[in-house]
Design a protein around this motif. Structure first.
Motif, PDB file in Angstrom:
ATOM      1  N   ASN A 264       0.822  -1.212   0.000  1.00 26.86           N
ATOM      2  CA  ASN A 264       0.000   0.000   0.000  1.00 26.86           C
ATOM      3  C   ASN A 264       0.856   1.263   0.000  1.00 26.86           C
ATOM      4  O   ASN A 264       0.556   2.236  -0.705  1.00 26.86           O
TER       5      ASN A 264
ATOM      6  N   GLN B  43       0.922   4.053  -3.084  1.00 17.56           N
ATOM      7  CA  GLN B  43       0.689   5.489  -2.897  1.00 17.56           C
ATOM      8  C   GLN B  43       1.855   6.315  -3.436  1.00 17.56           C
ATOM      9  O   GLN B  43       1.653   7.352  -4.089  1.00 17.56           O
TER      10      GLN B  43
ATOM     11  N   ASP C 126       1.649   6.263  -7.286  1.00 15.01           N
ATOM     12  CA  ASP C 126       0.580   7.124  -7.802  1.00 15.01           C
ATOM     13  C   ASP C 126       0.996   8.591  -7.787  1.00 15.01           C
ATOM     14  O   ASP C 126       0.711   9.345  -8.734  1.00 15.01           O
TER      15      ASP C 126
END
Length: 330
Positions: A103, A107, A110
């Motif tokens: 995760n 992030q 992105d």
């Protein structure tokens, strides 16, 4: 409701169904008592007919099984679950660590991907309202500028449609991926509940001469099914580790100012399909850890269904990432 909560619901269902073992234990006591009577009588009769001394040690087996039936929930299930629970907890903690790392990397990717697209003048106005308004302000009101302005609106609208289709297909695969894990956990819970409730009957039948293997078969099947969850968690951890390595490589590439990112997420979609199919191989892999009979035809049908589902998902992935995307880019 989150998928993790559904897994907790399945665990609570298993715990709430365990008191039903006491009802079966009452029936099993009678079956085991009658079996013990015939078992001891046959052993004594064989020794007397052969004029041999009576061996008391084999005759203790029915009484030991009877004690297991009387305290089945605590003595049998409690002992087995107590030994296997650390394996489940260890594999689950390993999965949580990999998911947290995944995760964080997602992030970070992105953010870098958005920054890389903003550096590209040809794509910046597609994702940023400020860049879009700035580019509109640079245009005038001549016929050519109006045509260019109309093309910008159409191109941005097509970009949004493409993104929505890609995100929708990605969410669909994520739902299938989570559903595959829930299917395995639900079947596992069902098998464990049935084995636990009917366990005293299996123990009672094993007292009868000729049915001794029923006890070992019940133990191997229970342990094998119990290990489905740790094997599934290990499989998920492997997928998460692979995706983490891919994200780390993408982050290194995005650090290059001249790199233009690919937003199709094709690799992510491929690994979603691999995960969906791979979850249904968990019973087979668990059978390699501990050999257990039964449920073979059922799991063979499940694996065939998983293969067909994977073929359908693969065809849909090819259509979504190939034909549809190609038409939108024209």
């Amino acid at each position: 409701m989150e998928p993790s909560n559904l897994h907790e619901v399945l665990r609570s269902v298993y715990d709430e169904m365990m008191p039903l073992c006491a009802d079966m234990a009452a029936v099993a006591k009678g079956v085991a008592g009658l079996g013990a009577l015939f078992y001891v009588a046959i052993k004594v009769w064989q020794s007397l007919s052969r004029a041999e001394p009576i061996d008391l040690f084999p005759m203790l087996r029915p009484f030991a099984i009877g004690i297991c039936i009387m305290f089945f929930s605590t003595l049998v299930l409690g002992s087995i679950n107590g030994v296997l629970s650390p394996i489940v907890q260890g594999s689950h903690s390993m999965l949580e660590d990999k998911v947290l790392d995944l995760n964080e990397l997602q992030q970070q990717k992105d953010l870098l991907e958005r920054e890389a697209m903003l550096r590209n003048p040809e794509m910046a106005y597609l994702i940023s309202d400020e860049e879009f308004d700035k580019k509109l302000e640079e245009l005038g009101w001549s016929p050519s500028d109006l045509v260019t302005m109309s093309g910008m609106y159409i191109e941005r609208e097509m970009f949004d449609i493409k993104k929505q289709i890609r995100d929708g297909f990605r969410e669909f695969l994520e739902i299938l991926f989570q559903s595959a894990a829930l299917v395995i956990d639900t079947i596992r819970t069902f098998f464990l509940i049935v084995l636990s409730i009917l366990g005293p009957i299996a123990f009672a039948i094993s007292v009868w001469d000729g049915f001794q293997t029923t006890l070992t078969q019940w133990l191997t099947r229970y342990i094998s099914v119990y290990l489905w969850l740790p094997v599934a968690d290990i499989f998920s951890s492997i997928l998460a580790k692979i995706q983490s390595l891919i994200l780390e490589r993408d982050i290194e590439m995005l650090a290059d100012p001249n790199f233009i990112p690919d937003t199709s997420n094709t690799v992510y979609i491929i690994y979603m399909i691999i995960g969906i199919i791979g979850y249904f191989t968990v019973p087979t892999v668990t059978g390699w850890v501990i050999q257990a009979g039964g449920a073979g035809n059922f799991m063979r049908n499940v694996n065939q269904t998983a293969t067909k589902s994977g073929n359908i998902a693969g065809a849909a992935a090819g259509s979504a990432t190939g034909n549809i995307s190609g038409r939108l880019l024209k």
